[in-house]
Scaffold this motif. Structure first.
Motif, PDB file in Angstrom:
ATOM      1  N   ALA A  16       0.727  -1.268  -0.065  1.00  0.00           N
ATOM      2  CA  ALA A  16      -0.027   0.253   0.013  1.00  0.00           C
ATOM      3  C   ALA A  16       0.834   1.166  -0.168  1.00  0.00           C
ATOM      4  O   ALA A  16       0.524   2.276  -0.611  1.00  0.00           O
ATOM      5  CB  ALA A  16      -1.014   0.046   1.154  1.00  0.00           C
ATOM      6  N   THR A  17       1.978   1.147   0.705  1.00  0.00           N
ATOM      7  CA  THR A  17       2.883   2.519   0.703  1.00  0.00           C
ATOM      8  C   THR A  17       3.501   2.777  -0.531  1.00  0.00           C
ATOM      9  O   THR A  17       3.759   3.847  -1.119  1.00  0.00           O
ATOM     10  CB  THR A  17       4.096   2.226   1.969  1.00  0.00           C
ATOM     11  OG1 THR A  17       3.310   2.204   3.138  1.00  0.00           O
ATOM     12  CG2 THR A  17       5.003   3.162   1.929  1.00  0.00           C
ATOM     13  N   ALA A  18       3.906   1.363  -1.154  1.00  0.00           N
ATOM     14  CA  ALA A  18       4.542   1.508  -2.423  1.00  0.00           C
ATOM     15  C   ALA A  18       3.704   2.087  -3.410  1.00  0.00           C
ATOM     16  O   ALA A  18       4.002   2.960  -4.376  1.00  0.00           O
ATOM     17  CB  ALA A  18       5.124   0.245  -3.090  1.00  0.00           C
ATOM     18  N   LEU A  19       2.279   1.618  -3.245  1.00  0.00           N
ATOM     19  CA  LEU A  19       1.243   2.120  -4.340  1.00  0.00           C
ATOM     20  C   LEU A  19       1.210   3.604  -4.145  1.00  0.00           C
ATOM     21  O   LEU A  19       0.842   4.516  -5.096  1.00  0.00           O
ATOM     22  CB  LEU A  19      -0.107   1.563  -3.911  1.00  0.00           C
ATOM     23  CG  LEU A  19      -1.456   1.553  -4.742  1.00  0.00           C
ATOM     24  CD1 LEU A  19      -0.892   1.178  -6.268  1.00  0.00           C
ATOM     25  CD2 LEU A  19      -2.403   1.057  -4.310  1.00  0.00           C
ATOM     26  N   ASN A  20       1.464   4.038  -2.826  1.00  0.00           N
ATOM     27  CA  ASN A  20       1.259   5.477  -2.691  1.00  0.00           C
ATOM     28  C   ASN A  20       2.720   6.345  -2.820  1.00  0.00           C
ATOM     29  O   ASN A  20       2.852   7.348  -2.180  1.00  0.00           O
ATOM     30  CB  ASN A  20       0.766   5.763  -1.259  1.00  0.00           C
ATOM     31  CG  ASN A  20      -0.087   6.874  -0.999  1.00  0.00           C
ATOM     32  OD1 ASN A  20      -0.203   7.755  -2.096  1.00  0.00           O
ATOM     33  ND2 ASN A  20      -0.524   7.342   0.192  1.00  0.00           N
TER      34      ASN A  20
END
Length: 779
Positions: free
Chosen positions: A489-493
């Motif tokens: 999720a952090t990579a996606l953001n």
């Protein structure tokens, strides 16, 4: 989320918890049972000692105990495991002690020095040595990049009711019904020599799981919540964590494995879980149906404590530098960003004794959110099948752009299935870097971040400098631990810290097929078919252990390091990372001892060791002691005649000692102790030892694990001398304490040194000087 009961409890039929049972009458207990619709108990069934036998741990421990004494266990294990940082030294120790054949399955994996990136040929030389040893003595050899040690053991060696001993601290297969323990190499060598693992019967703490995790919450989140709740108060230290309760049924086996492997970070001894049809299916998928049996507590079981975990209330977590217990919910961090990061900076700076380095996290705040620099999912904790599938489901093929994400599947069979279901394809197209099975990112041998960078990782540890930075070169990076789902999720953001619960996250699990051909075509299965006629293959970096003297009558020790940190990790005692390449060369490796914590330690230890070498030379020659007598005259020979002085010098060994408040948290590798021994170390002094395994390592290398009272900790200063007269007699006689004397520059003071809980075998090993000497004498 997590509730800790540090008191005895009864578990009735695996689900009804009775607190304060010792204070209740039988009728009061039966009234509670009646309320729950459970048949009443006979008085003999509720008696505490009998109820202790109702735990799963008791059932397994007693089956592996080879003595009639049920309080002081002597255990034999069903299988052993080591990796390429540890197996060379273990096998050399066992050979020196009389090894002829591996008596139980011994798995040698090659997942730590896989890259062969430092020191020329020395890493691959170790692998060649390992293969030659597997052939000669009948072992199982897993070549590089095939599997990380614990994934292979889960897939191929675990079994319900079994016990496995591994020379890696994260040896944990409890979710598969296997009690596994991580220990130093000396304990593996003992098993290879058909000796026993000696253990006072441990306390057992119930980890009671209820509820069901919400979508986006992964096994690392649950593990970090538990670690945060139990680490600092030591409620499970050196105990067995027994996972029970209805919530287990709501977890897949992969999910359970992800929680279980992190139990090491609580400082517990081992773990075990109740098993069910899902575990049975796991063994069936892996072609080992006969390895399954149902494990459950008996109708009445007594536990020395209980940790209740409501899985439905667990939130995505982050463990900030520099320990897995330094954990917060991501939501809490996002709401109190500046205050929490400032607190972590303040505490972290206390651990860094280097004026050229400034630890900072608040500079990572961008528009009120934490911006991280790198992400890694790897190893026995992160690289599992379901973690990586979940990441692919979250990321899809959405571009990572400038954000760095590395993913290491835990084994080739896992990698193959991830290719088959196109998870690898999705991650690759998104921009993730897909690597082979490798443990390096867990200990600083791969994906080392940039200076001042913050890396988020689903790995096992985030200790100071463990990610590979070198403080002596002015470098500092840091790691925060998270679950693979929130990392995705952090990579996606774009690197902005984001909980997986904030994005679309499916809890669906894709089916898994295990292809046995992957291992069948590559793994050497030599157990039971040794080839004693074959020769071991030695590279130039593989050298034997130096000769170690036995314990002298008296000891005069230079205080070579004083560490007042609340906890000293094994990473600080002997750094991980590129130094691992030298672990087959004890002399070379010893040069790195305490290099990240006290770089002057090696010089101090060597200075007194040189005098000891001269003393031994003069004793052997029967010569005079004029060259070295000053150190005795100045400190311990006041008023003695020349003959008395000569006798004192003959009977007093010189060496070094380390004082640390609580040493030994972290890795099981015995080099944290053996490197001190190679440099002439004779003892550690501590208020307590962080783990049993580090204390065992000290003993197996002939070093005395002294403890002292809290009020005495300020008595030690670097370059003081600690004189311990008649120490050999004290050890031999079974004494539990001895009088010592600390010589300061301006005087001396006495101190009581405690030697508690040393078994007869422990004392004999210390008297002999080390495990190798001990076995050489009894062969």
């Amino acid at each position: 989320m997590v509730e800790v009961l540090d008191q005895g409890v009864y578990l009735l039929k695996g689900q009804v918890i009775v607190q304060d049972a010792d204070k209740l009458s039988l009728s009061e207990i039966n009234n509670r049972l009646d309320h729950e619709g459970i048949a009443p108990l006979l008085e003999s069934n509720i008696e505490q000692e009998r109820a202790r036998t109702g735990t799963i741990a008791y059932q397994i421990l007693t089956e592996h105990n080879v003595t009639e004494d049920k309080r002081n266990l002597k255990l034999r294990f069903d299988a052993l495991a080591s990796h390429d940082i540890t197996y060379v030294g273990i096998i050399q120790t066992a050979i020196a002690s009389g090894l002829t054949e591996f008596p139980v399955p011994y798995v040698l994996t090659n997942c730590h020095n896989s890259l062969c990136a430092v020191g020329g040929t020395i890493n691959e030389d170790d692998h060649v040595f390992g293969f030659s040893a597997a052939r000669k003595y009948g072992g199982i050899f897993v070549p590089t990049h095939q599997a990380v040690i614990h994934q292979y053991m889960r897939e191929m060696m675990a079994g319900c009711g079994k016990m496995i001993l591994g020379s890696d601290s994260h040896t944990r297969y409890g979710a598969l019904g296997t009690m596994a323990i991580g220990e130093g190499g000396g304990e593996i060598a003992k098993q290879l020599l058909e000796r026993t693992y000696d253990l006072r019967y441990p306390e057992v703490v119930a980890i009671y799981l209820e509820g069901c995790p919400k979508a986006g919450v992964g096994p690392q989140d649950v593990a970090l919540a538990i670690i945060k709740a139990v680490f600092k108060n030591g409620v499970v230290k050196n105990k067995v964590m027994e996972f029970v309760g209805p919530g287990i049924t709501n977890l897949t086996v992969d999910y359970r494995n992800g929680i279980d492997v992190m139990t090491t970070e609580t400082t517990c001894l081992s773990s075990i879980w109740r098993t069910d049809e899902q575990v049975e299916e796991y063994y069936k998928i892996h072609g080992r149906s006969n390895s399954y049996q149902k494990l459950d507590p008996r109708e009445v079981s007594y536990y020395d404590g209980l940790v209740k975990v409501d899985l439905s209330r667990v939130e995505p977590m982050i463990a900030l530098p520099f320990h897995p217990s330094n954990a917060w919910t991501i939501s809490e961090l996002n709401q109190n960003m500046t205050d929490i990061l400032y607190q972590v900076e303040t505490e972290g700076r206390k651990l860094i004794d280097n004026s050229n380095i400034t630890f900072q996290l608040t500079d990572k705040i961008v528009d009120g959110r934490l911006k991280v620099d790198q992400a890694v999912v790897a190893g026995c904790a992160g690289g599992t099948y379901e973690n990586i599938v979940a990441m692919a489901q979250i990321l899809g093929q959405k571009p990572l752009s400038e954000f760095s994400l590395s993913v290491y599947p835990s084994s080739q069979p896992v990698f193959l299935e991830l290719m088959n279901n196109r998870s690898i394809e999705k991650l690759t197209i998104a921009g993730a870097s897909i690597r082979s099975a490798f443990c390096g990112p867990c200990f600083g041998a791969g994906d080392v971040p940039a200076n001042n960078a913050l890396s988020i990782r689903h790995t096992t540890r985030n200790f100071l400098n463990r990610e590979g930075s070198k403080p002596d070169n002015g470098q500092l990076a840091s790691v925060a631990l998270m679950d693979a789902r929130s990392i995705a999720a952090t990579a996606l953001n774009g690197g902005i810290l984001t909980a997986a619960t904030e994005v679309e996250c499916s809890s669906a699990v894709l089916p898994y097929t295990f292809n046995q051909e992957v291992y069948g075509n590559r793994i050497y299965q030599g157990f039971g078919t040794p080839h004693p006629e074959e020769e071991l293959v030695f590279g130039p970096n593989i050298i034997p252990w130096p000769k170690i003297r036995s314990l002298p009558e008296n000891l005069l020790l230079k205080v070579a390091a004083v560490l007042h940190d609340p906890v000293t990790t094994t990473d600080e005692l002997i750094p991980s990372g590129e130094t691992s390449s030298y672990r087959s060369n004890p002399l070379k490796l010893a040069e790195f001892t305490l290099s990240r914590r006290d770089p002057a330690y090696v010089g101090r230890a060597k200075s007194i060791q040189q005098v000891e070498h001269k003393r031994q030379e003069l004793v052997a020659q029967g010569a005079g002691f004029t060259e070295i007598e000053d150190i005795f005259l100045t400190n311990v020979a006041d008023g003695k005649t020349p003959e008395q002085l000569k006798s004192l010098i003959k009977e007093t060994g010189l060496g070094s000692v380390v004082f640390a408040v609580k040493p030994g948290d972290g890795s099981a590798r015995e080099q944290a102790a053996s490197c001190q021994r190679v440099l002439g170390g004779d003892a550690n002094v501590a208020l307590e030892y962080a783990t049993k395994r580090y204390r065992s390592n000290l003993i197996n290398w002939g070093m005395i694990p002294f403890t002292i009272n809290e009020e005495d900790k300020q008595k030690f200063a670097v370059d003081d001398l600690l004189y311990i007269p008649e120490i050999r007699q004290a050890i031999a006689s079974g004494a539990d304490k001895v009088q010592g004397y600390i010589m300061h520059a301006d005087g001396q003071e006495s101190i009581v040194l405690k030697m508690e809980n040393l078994s007869k075998d422990d004392r004999d090993i210390i008297l002999a000087g080390c495990l190798i000497n001990y076995y050489s004498k009894i062969k």
